[in-house]
Structures are given as structure tokens and as C-alpha cells.
Design a protein around this motif. Structure first.
Motif, mmCIF file in Angstrom:
data_model
loop_
_atom_site.group_PDB
_atom_site.id
_atom_site.type_symbol
_atom_site.label_atom_id
_atom_site.label_comp_id
_atom_site.label_asym_id
_atom_site.label_seq_id
_atom_site.Cartn_x
_atom_site.Cartn_y
_atom_site.Cartn_z
ATOM 1 N N ASP A 129 -6.018 4.199 -0.369
ATOM 2 C CA ASP A 129 -4.738 4.419 -1.032
ATOM 3 C C ASP A 129 -4.936 4.406 -2.541
ATOM 4 O OD1 ASP A 129 -3.057 4.563 1.265
ATOM 5 O OD2 ASP A 129 -3.249 2.397 1.500
ATOM 6 N N CYS A 130 -4.503 5.484 -3.194
ATOM 7 C CA CYS A 130 -4.612 5.592 -4.649
ATOM 8 C C CYS A 130 -3.260 5.954 -5.244
ATOM 9 C CB CYS A 130 -5.622 6.673 -5.046
ATOM 10 S SG CYS A 130 -7.334 6.296 -4.622
ATOM 11 N N THR A 131 -2.976 5.422 -6.411
ATOM 12 C CA THR A 131 -1.784 5.847 -7.125
ATOM 13 C C THR A 131 -2.023 7.279 -7.624
ATOM 14 O OG1 THR A 131 -2.502 5.143 -9.315
ATOM 15 C CG2 THR A 131 -1.451 3.471 -7.901
ATOM 16 N N PRO A 132 -0.956 8.004 -7.980
ATOM 17 C CA PRO A 132 -1.160 9.362 -8.501
ATOM 18 C C PRO A 132 -2.088 9.427 -9.706
ATOM 19 C CG PRO A 132 1.123 9.070 -7.872
ATOM 20 C CD PRO A 132 0.472 7.716 -7.746
ATOM 21 N N ALA A 133 -1.980 8.464 -10.614
ATOM 22 C CA ALA A 133 -2.852 8.467 -11.786
ATOM 23 C C ALA A 133 -4.304 8.245 -11.378
ATOM 24 C CB ALA A 133 -2.406 7.398 -12.773
ATOM 25 N N GLU A 192 0.813 -1.219 0.000
ATOM 26 C CA GLU A 192 0.000 0.000 0.000
ATOM 27 C C GLU A 192 0.845 1.267 0.000
ATOM 28 O OE1 GLU A 192 -2.856 -0.276 3.147
ATOM 29 O OE2 GLU A 192 -3.991 -1.851 2.123
ATOM 30 N N ARG A 193 1.958 1.220 -0.706
ATOM 31 C CA ARG A 193 2.784 2.415 -0.861
ATOM 32 C C ARG A 193 2.260 3.240 -2.029
ATOM 33 N NH1 ARG A 193 7.465 2.063 2.164
ATOM 34 N NH2 ARG A 193 7.848 -0.002 3.050
ATOM 35 N N GLU A 194 2.127 4.553 -1.807
ATOM 36 C CA GLU A 194 1.600 5.454 -2.832
ATOM 37 C C GLU A 194 2.710 6.054 -3.685
ATOM 38 O OE1 GLU A 194 -1.204 8.310 -1.288
ATOM 39 O OE2 GLU A 194 -1.693 6.980 0.369
ATOM 40 N N LEU A 195 3.910 5.548 -3.551
ATOM 41 C CA LEU A 195 5.064 6.042 -4.284
ATOM 42 C C LEU A 195 4.773 6.130 -5.785
ATOM 43 C CD1 LEU A 195 8.179 6.556 -4.552
ATOM 44 C CD2 LEU A 195 8.444 4.062 -4.578
ATOM 45 N N PRO A 196 4.928 7.307 -6.406
ATOM 46 C CA PRO A 196 4.739 7.410 -7.858
ATOM 47 C C PRO A 196 5.792 6.581 -8.597
ATOM 48 C CG PRO A 196 4.731 9.585 -6.816
ATOM 49 C CD PRO A 196 5.207 8.611 -5.787
ATOM 50 N N VAL A 197 5.352 5.831 -9.602
ATOM 51 C CA VAL A 197 6.251 4.943 -10.337
ATOM 52 C C VAL A 197 6.113 5.186 -11.833
ATOM 53 C CG1 VAL A 197 6.838 2.553 -10.882
ATOM 54 C CG2 VAL A 197 6.157 3.163 -8.544
ATOM 55 N N ARG A 201 -4.489 17.961 0.292
ATOM 56 C CA ARG A 201 -3.817 16.934 1.105
ATOM 57 C C ARG A 201 -3.474 15.689 0.302
ATOM 58 N NH1 ARG A 201 -4.677 18.083 6.636
ATOM 59 N NH2 ARG A 201 -6.157 19.773 6.995
ATOM 60 N N HIS A 202 -3.936 15.644 -0.938
ATOM 61 C CA HIS A 202 -3.732 14.473 -1.798
ATOM 62 C C HIS A 202 -4.237 13.208 -1.080
ATOM 63 C CE1 HIS A 202 -1.962 13.006 -5.549
ATOM 64 N NE2 HIS A 202 -1.748 11.896 -4.890
ATOM 65 N N GLU A 203 -5.489 13.284 -0.612
ATOM 66 C CA GLU A 203 -6.079 12.183 0.146
ATOM 67 C C GLU A 203 -7.445 11.816 -0.426
ATOM 68 O OE1 GLU A 203 -4.115 13.219 4.536
ATOM 69 O OE2 GLU A 203 -6.229 13.693 4.130
ATOM 70 N N LYS A 250 -11.160 -0.701 -5.257
ATOM 71 C CA LYS A 250 -10.919 0.019 -4.013
ATOM 72 C C LYS A 250 -12.158 0.722 -3.468
ATOM 73 C CE LYS A 250 -6.107 0.920 -5.342
ATOM 74 N NZ LYS A 250 -5.047 1.928 -5.593
ATOM 75 N N LEU A 251 -13.101 1.049 -4.362
ATOM 76 C CA LEU A 251 -14.216 1.902 -3.956
ATOM 77 C C LEU A 251 -15.581 1.231 -3.986
ATOM 78 C CD1 LEU A 251 -13.238 5.135 -5.940
ATOM 79 C CD2 LEU A 251 -12.780 4.646 -3.534
ATOM 80 N N GLU A 252 -15.700 0.136 -4.705
ATOM 81 C CA GLU A 252 -17.008 -0.492 -4.873
ATOM 82 C C GLU A 252 -17.161 -1.722 -3.977
ATOM 83 O OE1 GLU A 252 -19.298 0.825 -6.603
ATOM 84 O OE2 GLU A 252 -18.409 1.977 -8.244
#
Length: 238
Positions: free
Chosen positions: A154-158, A72-77, A143-145, A205-207
């Protein structure tokens, strides 16, 4: 905007070239040459962004990405690969990559892509976020949350960028091309299936039932929309 960037590339010459261009941009750069080293370094000191080659010894880039997202790391890749088939590309995006470049590539374009990703993922310390809510889903750009019924997601940047755009205009139908434009980086290189993959990941993640979505709806022949499941009608959508 200075950032700590990790470059995972086993080609010494290529890694050196990328380091040179990124350091000229003002970034601090760490180079690692195998997948196991990537995981070890990230766990001890997570960078602001990871440039990840697919073909690496010990553990390939796709497996590294699978592990990082599993933690669950949000690190941009941003992924780099010599493979250019759509299936390989979609595998990377499906695992949570935020951007994807095929070799050979322009180092200047790579730096531009990194600049865009960093700008998209920059966090602020604003005490009062200007977030928007759609039903129980809240997206806070400052807050990018993202949270769902008060629980962090937890969401990736995209993924975050797509949600941010759709939450700002709930019930608006976004075409796939419009959503590609929101991503600022995939448009020239991939098909509409890129958006489909990100939407699929977000639904997981949302449904409550990803195969029967009630928030992120498909409008057949057009695109997608984000709606409040407590008030939405589902005409021409599922």
C-alpha cells in the motif's frame, strides 16, 4: 474528471467556499466538521479524495490521518492548516499526506491541487498493465499498484509517483529537486526534507531493514536511486 470529495473543515464559511468551488468543477462534495465524523463517513463510503483540516474538534486532522493510514487506506489526502512551520508540515507528510496547503490559501489553487491529485491517482481497468519491475519490486501505473515479491504494497499517491518515476529508470540518480518536480504540488512550499520523508516512509514498506536499505539507496550529496538489490553495486551509496 468528476470525483467524490470529502471536505473536513469545522469553519462553516470556509467549508462552504471550498464546496462552492469544487461543485463548480463538477465534483460531488460532502462536508464534515469533526474528526470522528470523518472516520465514520470514510469507513462507510470512502471518497475519491479527502481535504483534511488539521484543527478540528474531537479528533484533529493529524490523528485522523494516522488512523486512516493505519487502516491501510490509500485515500488521497490534502491537508489544510493554519500552521506553517516545517515541523508541522513534515509531521503531516510523515503520516502519509499527499499534499499540504497553509491558510490563507486560494480556493482556485486548492481546486488545481485536487485536480492534480485526482489525475495522479486515477485507476484504469486495463487488463494488461504496462508495469515495470526492478528486482522483486513491480510498479504498475495502469492499475496504480505496487507489489514486492508478489505481495501488494500500500502506497500513498505521492509515494507511488516517486516509485513510478524511479522504477522507470532504475539505477539513475534522482536529485531531490527532480523528485520534488515529480510530485507536482510541493515544489514551491517545502524543502528537500519533503522527499526525504517520503523516501523514509517507502523504506519502511519496501526494505527488510529500513536503516540499511538495499533498494532505495542514498547517493550522498546528490539524491536517491532505486536499484535491484541482487545485482546492484553500492558504490557511494547506502
Amino acid at each position: 474528471m468528476r470525483a467524490d470529495v470529502m471536505v473536513a473543515e469545522d469553519d462553516e464559511k470556509q467549508a462552504g467556499l471550498v464546496r462552492l468551488y469544487l461543485e463548480r468543477e463538477g465534483h460531488a462534495v460532502t462536508v464534515v466538521s469533526d474528526g470522528r465524523a470523518v472516520l465514520d463517513r470514510v469507513r462507510h463510503h470512502e471518497p475519491d479524495l479527502l481535504v483534511l483540516d488539521v484543527m478540528m474538534p474531537h479528533l484533529d486532522g493529524l490523528e485522523v490521518l494516522r488512523v486512516l493510514r493505519g487502516e491501510e487506506r490509500e485515500l488521497p489526502v490534502l491537508m489544510l492548516t493554519a500552521r506553517s512551520t516545517e515541523d508541522d508540515l513534515l509531521t503531516g507528510l510523515g503520516l502519509g499526506a499527499d499534499d499540504y496547503m497553509t491558510k490563507p490559501y486560494s480556493p482556485r489553487e486548492l481546486v488545481a491541487r485536487i485536480r492534480t491529485l485526482l489525475r495522479r491517482t486515477k485507476r484504469t481497468t486495463s487488463p494488461a498493465g504496462r508495469g515495470v519491475s526492478v528486482g522483486g519490486l513491480r510498479v504498475d501505473p495502469d492499475r496504480h499498484e505496487v507489489s514486492l515479491d508478489g505481495v501488494p504494497v500500500d502506497c500513498t499517491p505521492a509515494e507511488f509517483r516517486l516509485l513510478e518515476a524511479m522504477a522507470a529508470e532504475p539505477d539513475r540518480v534522482f536529485t531531490r529537486q527532480r523528485l520534488l518536480e515529480e510530485l507536482h504540488g510541493f515544489t514551491r512550499y517545502v524543502s528537500d526534507r519533503t522527499v526525504d520523508m517520503h523516501i523514509s516512509n517507502l523504506r519502511k514498506k519496501l526494505e527488510p531493514e529500513p536503516r540499511r536499505p538495499v533498494r532505495l539507496l542514498t547517493v550522498f550529496g546528490v539524491g536517491y536511486k532505486l536499484t535491484d538489490p541482487t545485482t546492484a553495486t553500492r558504490h557511494h551509496a547506502r
